[in-house]
Every structure is written in structure tokens, then in C-alpha cells.
Design a protein around this motif. Structure first.
Motif, mmCIF file in Angstrom:
data_model
loop_
_atom_site.group_PDB
_atom_site.id
_atom_site.type_symbol
_atom_site.label_atom_id
_atom_site.label_comp_id
_atom_site.label_asym_id
_atom_site.label_seq_id
_atom_site.Cartn_x
_atom_site.Cartn_y
_atom_site.Cartn_z
ATOM 1 N N THR A 19 5.246 4.992 3.496
ATOM 2 C CA THR A 19 6.663 5.275 3.337
ATOM 3 C C THR A 19 7.441 4.735 4.518
ATOM 4 O OG1 THR A 19 8.249 7.027 2.754
ATOM 5 C CG2 THR A 19 6.591 7.553 4.441
ATOM 6 N N GLY A 20 8.758 4.955 4.506
ATOM 7 C CA GLY A 20 9.637 4.449 5.552
ATOM 8 C C GLY A 20 10.918 3.928 4.928
ATOM 9 N N PRO A 21 11.891 3.572 5.733
ATOM 10 C CA PRO A 21 13.167 3.096 5.203
ATOM 11 C C PRO A 21 13.023 1.777 4.444
ATOM 12 C CG PRO A 21 13.077 2.804 7.580
ATOM 13 C CD PRO A 21 11.886 3.615 7.212
ATOM 14 N N SER A 22 13.865 1.596 3.464
ATOM 15 C CA SER A 22 13.869 0.368 2.677
ATOM 16 C C SER A 22 14.137 -0.826 3.591
ATOM 17 C CB SER A 22 14.955 0.437 1.599
ATOM 18 O OG SER A 22 14.802 1.582 0.795
ATOM 19 N N GLY A 23 13.325 -1.877 3.424
ATOM 20 C CA GLY A 23 13.484 -3.074 4.238
ATOM 21 C C GLY A 23 12.616 -3.107 5.477
ATOM 22 N N ALA A 24 11.834 -2.030 5.716
ATOM 23 C CA ALA A 24 11.010 -1.975 6.927
ATOM 24 C C ALA A 24 9.640 -2.600 6.738
ATOM 25 C CB ALA A 24 10.858 -0.527 7.398
ATOM 26 N N GLY A 25 9.297 -3.026 5.514
ATOM 27 C CA GLY A 25 8.027 -3.711 5.315
ATOM 28 C C GLY A 25 7.031 -2.963 4.459
ATOM 29 N N ARG A 26 7.498 -1.976 3.695
ATOM 30 C CA ARG A 26 6.576 -1.174 2.888
ATOM 31 C C ARG A 26 5.827 -2.029 1.875
ATOM 32 N NH1 ARG A 26 6.412 1.730 -1.795
ATOM 33 N NH2 ARG A 26 8.368 0.749 -2.382
ATOM 34 N N SER A 27 6.503 -2.945 1.208
ATOM 35 C CA SER A 27 5.841 -3.788 0.207
ATOM 36 C C SER A 27 4.776 -4.679 0.850
ATOM 37 C CB SER A 27 6.870 -4.659 -0.522
ATOM 38 O OG SER A 27 7.775 -3.860 -1.257
ATOM 39 N N THR A 28 5.070 -5.222 2.031
ATOM 40 C CA THR A 28 4.081 -6.044 2.738
ATOM 41 C C THR A 28 2.861 -5.212 3.096
ATOM 42 O OG1 THR A 28 5.822 -7.464 3.642
ATOM 43 C CG2 THR A 28 3.690 -7.479 4.773
ATOM 44 N N ALA A 29 3.090 -3.979 3.551
ATOM 45 C CA ALA A 29 1.982 -3.098 3.911
ATOM 46 C C ALA A 29 1.146 -2.750 2.686
ATOM 47 C CB ALA A 29 2.516 -1.826 4.564
ATOM 48 N N ILE A 30 1.805 -2.486 1.575
ATOM 49 C CA ILE A 30 1.095 -2.173 0.324
ATOM 50 C C ILE A 30 0.217 -3.349 -0.080
ATOM 51 C CG2 ILE A 30 1.464 -1.939 -2.160
ATOM 52 C CD1 ILE A 30 1.793 0.692 -0.921
ATOM 53 N N ASN A 31 0.761 -4.552 0.002
ATOM 54 C CA ASN A 31 -0.020 -5.740 -0.368
ATOM 55 C C ASN A 31 -1.218 -5.932 0.565
ATOM 56 O OD1 ASN A 31 1.760 -6.315 -2.460
ATOM 57 N ND2 ASN A 31 3.022 -7.674 -1.227
ATOM 58 N N ALA A 32 -1.016 -5.657 1.851
ATOM 59 C CA ALA A 32 -2.117 -5.793 2.807
ATOM 60 C C ALA A 32 -3.219 -4.784 2.515
ATOM 61 C CB ALA A 32 -1.589 -5.603 4.232
ATOM 62 N N LEU A 33 -2.843 -3.565 2.160
ATOM 63 C CA LEU A 33 -3.843 -2.548 1.802
ATOM 64 C C LEU A 33 -4.589 -2.942 0.527
ATOM 65 C CD1 LEU A 33 -1.768 0.647 2.628
ATOM 66 C CD2 LEU A 33 -3.887 -0.055 3.752
ATOM 67 N N GLU A 34 -3.878 -3.540 -0.410
ATOM 68 C CA GLU A 34 -4.542 -4.003 -1.631
ATOM 69 C C GLU A 34 -5.574 -5.082 -1.298
ATOM 70 O OE1 GLU A 34 -3.340 -5.188 -6.205
ATOM 71 O OE2 GLU A 34 -1.934 -5.682 -4.592
ATOM 72 N N ASP A 35 -5.230 -5.977 -0.367
ATOM 73 C CA ASP A 35 -6.173 -7.009 0.051
ATOM 74 C C ASP A 35 -7.403 -6.405 0.716
ATOM 75 O OD1 ASP A 35 -4.471 -8.951 -0.906
ATOM 76 O OD2 ASP A 35 -3.607 -9.422 1.052
ATOM 77 N N LEU A 36 -7.247 -5.220 1.308
ATOM 78 C CA LEU A 36 -8.372 -4.549 1.961
ATOM 79 C C LEU A 36 -9.218 -3.738 0.982
ATOM 80 C CD1 LEU A 36 -6.623 -3.305 5.232
ATOM 81 C CD2 LEU A 36 -8.322 -5.132 5.037
ATOM 82 N N GLY A 37 -8.842 -3.751 -0.300
ATOM 83 C CA GLY A 37 -9.641 -3.064 -1.305
ATOM 84 C C GLY A 37 -9.082 -1.743 -1.771
ATOM 85 N N TYR A 38 -7.895 -1.365 -1.312
ATOM 86 C CA TYR A 38 -7.280 -0.116 -1.757
ATOM 87 C C TYR A 38 -6.717 -0.275 -3.163
ATOM 88 C CZ TYR A 38 -7.472 2.065 2.878
ATOM 89 O OH TYR A 38 -7.905 2.626 4.056
ATOM 90 N N GLU A 39 -6.843 0.776 -3.953
ATOM 91 C CA GLU A 39 -6.137 0.837 -5.232
ATOM 92 C C GLU A 39 -4.694 1.210 -4.952
ATOM 93 O OE1 GLU A 39 -6.161 3.312 -9.473
ATOM 94 O OE2 GLU A 39 -7.749 3.625 -7.987
#
Length: 306
Positions: A19-39
Motif C-alpha cells: 500500500t501507499g499513496p497513489s503514484g509512489a510505485g505500488r504497481s512497480t512493487a506488485i510487478n516485482a513481487l510477481e517476478d519473485l513468484g508471489y501470487e
């Protein structure tokens, strides 16, 4: 800046609330976690989370993207969710909070021309201020706080890998940078090498407008009698250090090469090392900072040598 330091032996969480404010990079973090094998489940209504957690245990770690766009998002509801997760013995949860300075958030909204979810008909600044105030209690409950103000998407991904990747079975990621000393060192370098002693293609008219990826430029630089001994020592150093850093649980290593303009010599050496490490099986990415800033097909003046 992070609000804690990770222990290399720490067991990664089975659930990450992002979580965090909009525009702080949440989508990038989500994509990085997906690359690490997270659902990944993004914008799940909080009211459905208990049903998800009480269902069959997940076969892999879970990352949940939560922000003000969630249908039933609320500060109290999210804090209650965090408390419930903390009390469970069958799940190990952490809250990842992405933040950035207000000026950076305003700039990002201006660049993308997106509307802020809390101010769809007004100025993004008003929505940003309101959202940051709303999230203050959530920020205080974060297990991992990453300030993305000065981070590129690549830098943020490296941070996520450092915090949430598992050392077992993961290979060290390597990024090779080229840069101009006139603009300073790139952020987050682990190793930096100066290439300004090598012969300079800038002073050859037919090479001046090209860059270090061009075969003619690479040949010119590599003909310097000091090039091969220099490169051989760099490669030997990398062969020693990369496995050592991987054994220590490090997720990512950044190696930088600088020259005066960041166009010829540093690019040539960076390309050569990236290719050699990739042939050895290391996951390698390349960043040529000055070429990302400028169109290098436009010839540069003699007052701006590489």
C-alpha cells in the motif's frame, strides 16, 4: 529510505500487503513481487480478505495490492485487517508501504496527466494531500517502508528483491551502468570504475556521433594497449565478487563505468562486461544513463568531449 534493516536469514513473508499513496510505485512493487513468484491480487475488497485467508492454503506467497481505489477501503478497516493477520499463526504477514515526497508525487501525476482517485475533477495536489493524511496511521504500521522519491523503477525492483526475495535458489542479479562523471555517480552503485584513461573516440570525427555500442567505437577503444589488461582485471574481480555476494544472500549488485560524457568509453566497457557475465550465466541488465537522457544520434560539439 527504509525503516528497518533486513536480516539475511529472515524468512520471507507468506502475505505482503502493498500500500501507499497513489503514484509512489505500488504497481512497480506488485510487478516485482510477481517476478519473485508471489501470487498477485490487486484491489481486492477488504471484506473478501477473510474468506480468502480461510480458504485452502496458497501454494505460493501472496501479495495484495491495497489503496484508496479499493471498493471498501478505509483506514480503520485496513488497520483491523493488519491486526487480524498479526494474530494468525498459520500466516506470516508484512505491510510494505511505498512512499514519496509530495513534490515527487505531483511531478509524476503531471508527467502522466492522470487524475488522482481522490480528486478526479480537481487538482492532483489536493488529492495527494488528502490521501497522505488518510494513510498516516497505515504508514505507522508498516513493516517495510521504502521511499521512492529518488528511485527509478529498476532501483525499486532491486529494493523489493532485497526485502522479499529468498536467498535459496535465487541467483544474484547484476546491473551494469555507464555514466558521465559530469553528472555525478548514479545512485546505489556497489562498484565504480573510471574509464577516462582509455583513448577517446570523441576526437575522431567519424566516431563522435556514435556510441560505445557501435562496433567501430568498440574497436577503437579496445585498440588502446591498456584496454585488455584493464578489462581482464575487471572480469577477474567480477568472477571473485559475484559468487561471494550471492553466498552472503545479496540479491543485486550494481557495477558502474564512468567517463567524461558517458557516450563512448564507459558504454563500450559496460557492454563488454555485461556480455561476458551473461555468457557465464549471470542475470544481467544494462543501463546507459546519458543515452537515456539524450538523443546521441545528434553530433555533439567539440566543447563536450566524451
Amino acid at each position: 529510505m527504509n525503516n528497518a534493516t533486513r536480516n539475511p536469514d529472515q524468512i520471507p513473508p507468506t502475505i505482503v500487503l502493498v500500500t501507499g499513496p497513489s503514484g509512489a510505485g505500488r504497481s512497480t512493487a506488485i510487478n516485482a513481487l510477481e517476478d519473485l513468484g508471489y501470487e498477485i491480487i490487486d484491489n481486492l475488497p477488504l471484506s473478501l480478505l477473510p474468506r480468502l485467508l480461510d480458504g485452502p492454503p496458497p501454494s505460493r506467497p501472496l501479495a495484495l495490492g491495497l489503496d484508496v481505489r479499493n471498493r471498501d477501503f478505509g483506514t480503520n478497516a485496513l488497520i483491523e485487517t493488519i491486526d487480524q493477520l498479526a494474530g494468525r499463526t498459520d500466516q506470516h504477514a508484512q505491510v510494505l508501504y511505498l512512499d514519496a515526497e509530495e513534490a515527487a508525487l505531483v511531478r509524476r501525476y503531471s508527467e502522466t496527466r492522470r487524475r488522482h482517485p481522490l480528486a478526479p475533477a480537481g487538482s492532483p495536489m489536493a488529492g495527494i494531500a488528502r490521501e497522505r493524511e488518510l494513510l498516516v496511521p497505515i504508514r505507522a504500521r508498516a513493516d517495510v517502508l521504502i521511499d521512492t522519491t529518488d528511485l527509478s523503477p529498476h532501483d525499486l525492483k532491486a529494493e523489493i528483491e532485497q526485502w522479499f526475495g529468498t536467498a535459496e535458489g535465487r541467483q544474484l542479479g547484476v546491473t551494469i551502468h555507464s555514466f558521465s562523471y559530469k553528472r555525478g555517480l548514479p545512485r546505489g552503485m556497489d562498484i565504480v570504475m573510471d574509464c577516462r584513461f582509455l583513448r577517446n573516440p570523441h576526437w575522431v570525427e567519424e566516431l563522435r556521433s556514435l556510441d560505445g555500442r557501435d562496433a567501430a567505437v568498440a574497436a577503437y577503444v579496445s585498440e588502446d594497449p591498456r584496454f585488455n589488461p584493464f578489462f581482464e582485471r575487471i572480469k577477474s574481480l567480477a568472477d571473485l565478487l559475484l559468487p561471494a555476494h550471492q553466498d552472503e544472500g545479496k540479491a543485486h549488485l550494481s557495477i558502474g563505468f564512468g567517463c567524461t560524457g558517458g557516450q563512448h568509453r564507459s558504454v563500450c566497457v559496460a557492454e563488454r562486461l555485461a556480455s561476458a557475465l551473461a555468457q557465464d550465466g549471470w542475470p544481467v541488465s544494462k543501463r546507459h544513463r546519458e543515452m537515456e537522457r539524450h538523443d546521441l544520434h545528434v553530433p555533439r560539439s567539440k566543447e563536450q568531449p566524451d
